[in-house]
Design an enzyme around this catalytic site. Sequence first.
Site, PDB file in Angstrom:
ATOM      1  N   GLU A 296      71.702  22.955  22.720  1.00 24.92           N
ATOM      2  CA  GLU A 296      70.452  22.271  23.039  1.00 24.92           C
ATOM      3  C   GLU A 296      70.263  22.175  24.553  1.00 24.92           C
ATOM      4  OE1 GLU A 296      68.749  19.206  20.028  1.00 24.92           O
ATOM      5  OE2 GLU A 296      69.611  18.030  21.650  1.00 24.92           O
TER       6      GLU A 296
ATOM      7  N   GLU B 129      69.095  25.408  25.670  1.00 29.57           N
ATOM      8  CA  GLU B 129      67.702  25.568  25.263  1.00 29.57           C
ATOM      9  C   GLU B 129      66.772  24.808  26.210  1.00 29.57           C
ATOM     10  OE1 GLU B 129      66.924  24.117  21.296  1.00 29.57           O
ATOM     11  OE2 GLU B 129      64.840  24.806  21.303  1.00 29.57           O
TER      12      GLU B 129
ATOM     13  N   CYS C 245      68.297  16.325  15.719  1.00 29.06           N
ATOM     14  CA  CYS C 245      69.461  16.027  14.876  1.00 29.06           C
ATOM     15  C   CYS C 245      69.183  14.968  13.821  1.00 29.06           C
ATOM     16  CB  CYS C 245      70.690  15.645  15.699  1.00 29.06           C
ATOM     17  SG  CYS C 245      70.332  14.954  17.278  1.00 29.06           S
TER      18      CYS C 245
ATOM     19  N   SER D 276      63.508  20.979  19.224  1.00 32.06           N
ATOM     20  CA  SER D 276      64.606  21.900  19.494  1.00 32.06           C
ATOM     21  C   SER D 276      64.881  22.703  18.227  1.00 32.06           C
ATOM     22  CB  SER D 276      65.849  21.109  19.894  1.00 32.06           C
ATOM     23  OG  SER D 276      66.990  21.912  19.713  1.00 32.06           O
TER      24      SER D 276
ATOM     25  N   LYS E  17      70.267  12.591   5.473  1.00 33.01           N
ATOM     26  CA  LYS E  17      71.133  13.777   5.533  1.00 33.01           C
ATOM     27  C   LYS E  17      71.252  14.441   4.164  1.00 33.01           C
ATOM     28  CE  LYS E  17      72.208  13.914   9.842  1.00 33.01           C
ATOM     29  NZ  LYS E  17      71.906  15.091  10.680  1.00 33.01           N
TER      30      LYS E  17
ATOM     31  N   GLU F 153      68.352  16.575   4.147  1.00 35.01           N
ATOM     32  CA  GLU F 153      68.528  17.687   5.086  1.00 35.01           C
ATOM     33  C   GLU F 153      69.396  18.791   4.502  1.00 35.01           C
ATOM     34  OE1 GLU F 153      71.112  17.113   8.568  1.00 35.01           O
ATOM     35  OE2 GLU F 153      69.497  17.919   9.800  1.00 35.01           O
TER      36      GLU F 153
ATOM     37  N   GLU G 208      66.182  26.135   4.198  1.00 33.53           N
ATOM     38  CA  GLU G 208      66.585  26.961   5.347  1.00 33.53           C
ATOM     39  C   GLU G 208      68.007  26.652   5.816  1.00 33.53           C
ATOM     40  OE1 GLU G 208      64.109  24.825   5.229  1.00 33.53           O
ATOM     41  OE2 GLU G 208      64.067  23.503   6.965  1.00 33.53           O
TER      42      GLU G 208
ATOM     43  N   CYS H  68      72.239   6.053  14.641  1.00 36.62           N
ATOM     44  CA  CYS H  68      72.981   6.218  13.384  1.00 36.62           C
ATOM     45  C   CYS H  68      73.873   5.017  13.063  1.00 36.62           C
ATOM     46  CB  CYS H  68      73.862   7.451  13.437  1.00 36.62           C
ATOM     47  SG  CYS H  68      73.039   8.865  14.168  1.00 36.62           S
TER      48      CYS H  68
END
Lengths: 573, 157
Positions: free
Chosen positions: A278, A281, A298, A318, A357, A360, A365, A502
């Site tokens: 990241e 990036e 994230c 990102s 999560k 996710e 993908e 978190c």
Amino acid sequence: MLNIEVNGKAVQANQGETILQVLTRQGIKVPTLCHLPGLAPSGACRMCVVEVEGAPSLIPSCSYPAADGMKIKTNTPQILSARKAIVELLLSNHPQDCLYCIRGGDCDLQRLAKQHGIRNRVFSGERVRREKDTSSPSIVRDPEKCILCGKCVRVCEEVQNVSAIDFIHRGNKTVIGTAYNQGLNVSSCINCGQCVLVCPTAALSEKSHVNDVLKVLSAPGKYVVVQHAPAVSVSIAEEFNYKPGTDIDGKMTAALRKVGFKKVFDTSFTADLTIMEEGSELVKRATGGGVLPMFTSCSPGWIKFVEQFYPEFIPNLSTCKSPQQMMGALIKSFFAEREKIDPANIVSVSIMPCTAKKFECGRPEMGRNSHSDVDYVLTTREFAELLRITGVDPSVLEPETPDTPFGERSSAGKMFGASGGVMEAAVRSAYFLITGGEMPKYTIQELRGMKGSKELRVKAGKIELGAAVVSGLGAARKLMEEIKAGRSDLQFIEVMTCPGGCINGGGQPLRADIEAVKARMNTLHQIDKDAPLRVSHKNTQVKRLYEEFLGAPLGHKSHELLHTHYNKRDVLA
Amino acid sequence: MSTQTKVDKILAGHAFAKRDKIIPILQEIQEAEGYISQNAVVKVSRHLSMPASKIYGVATFYNQFRFKARGKYHIMVCRGTACHVKGSLSALRLVEDCLKIKAGDTTRDGLFSIEVVVCMGACGLAPVISLNGECHAKVTPEKLKNLVEELKLKETK
Ligand code: SF4
Ligand code: SF4
Ligand code: SF4
Ligand code: FES
């Protein structure tokens, strides 16, 4: 300063304080069901009533301001019987199957019933019959257990600014539901689980995968590995009666091995890797005319939020997968090759502070060749349940360390668990990427703490960046609207879905108050202070991973395994 | 005109409306389409920048809104005081049993729908029901049953 009297004792109160706040400070525990500290009182449940001399009836303490000269009583027979009656009425149509209930033994309603000495059924209403909503990959709604306290509705609206759910119908037909009573899966719910944290009963819970994990752990031919997120080691201890903020990283690793996981990896390792990808990036976007500001990616609740509410900002996200997904991808590629295991036989479990999560890991993908990067996600709470079922007590175990080839982490990666942590880690390494040198001082105080929104201007060599950190999607939405309205001084923005990050995730131990969350955060910062390795770019195992396997950040292999893309999403909103 | 454009047109008529216009907008939509569809809820939500859950929550709070398209035969059963005294509850139960749906619902074949209304202003004729706007006075269970069975029969032919 106000002078009031509580149970015959003189007490001082501040102007504007509610009676409940004064009483709490006095160490008097008043039962509440609908009260949410930090949000405007709703006064819906009346559990918190007290007696105020001269008032015609009992007063709800959560919503009533203290006034000078007030004489308050908190435990008269009248108060106790009023509270008892409320609980009895709530129970009148309740399923009362505590023995089989996910919240049995850890339920506010059950606790209140016990506390008020309710020993028999006083009112017998018709038991509510409503279907469970199990459509969501993250959250299960069981409306039969709902007592309509409204906390979930308020959190979803006022904290997260999502409003996936609301009160539907009225009177005794009232339910909490989505638009058109559709499944949560097609609603605007972003799976954050903040509603689960506040729900007093089992009406909201995470979709459990404990049994699936137990099953694969004993399945022949399966190689079951586990990763654990940075915020878990500083919160799981609360489930085993340690005080909030206790870090049991090593004991937890030992416990995971005892349960039967073949390898234990720390997701902080791929947090370090995320920083390499990241950070690169960001530098590439900043120096090459790419789309800015860049948002971190994230936090899966946040990603869904952008996909459905701000699709025009998808290019700003990102392309990095989250640390969980990066670890998952590496386990079934690099690790599998190295250990000569067929990825089809690997079951990849992760322990996360997060309900989103679960969503996710199921995104189409997030995998390759029909293998998901991550197969099962357990929340911190489910992990505790797994330990209890298997009879493993982390408190008596000797600390152990995580497995190679992902065995090292920097404290920068560990700080991903708290709001501001990703930014702090990124700044440390971006500084190095840009200038080739180290920051004179690593700690960035401005980025720490529980505030929903924090900002900083970062200078590194010739580059200067505007950085913002937001947590809680209400705060995120505010910032998005500013950017939409033309604000252009920001280049890098960290967003965490849950307030504080978190450490306060929707999968964390229940009944943690703000002090407990702060304690978890402080522990992460203490770990950073004491750490020998405080920057991601010096993680030797990350470096080795690049040398042996990935090549360079943003290289071909990275793109294939560690990056992804997002799409506009139509939801019922 | 397709149903979509009807809602669009209504919303266009409330160009800069704020959330306090939610009830009049929903009423107009129901007037035009006979019910509030999921699609309409989504459109109103976008138009007023309010969450769809909130629109649905507000709409379901009021008895006046329907969420299913009316059937070809729309039966309104009066549950006002006079009709209640004259036994409209059993009339309602009977219609519900005959059609195997509840008030507010529409049969799956789209033929019948039932709605409860609070007073039709025909108390002297209690109990009353209306079938597609046509009033039937002093209904007895017998009469009602025949009425429904006749319609059913007509449709199967
Ligand atoms: S929600 Fe609480 S009171 Fe209700 S059945 Fe479960 S444990 Fe018992
Ligand atoms: S999980 Fe989050 S978004 Fe979904 S209903 Fe609960 S609070 Fe709202
Ligand atoms: S689902 Fe839980 S938090 Fe929401 S209203 Fe019901 S009991 Fe309260
Ligand atoms: S806690 Fe005060 S009314 Fe619910």
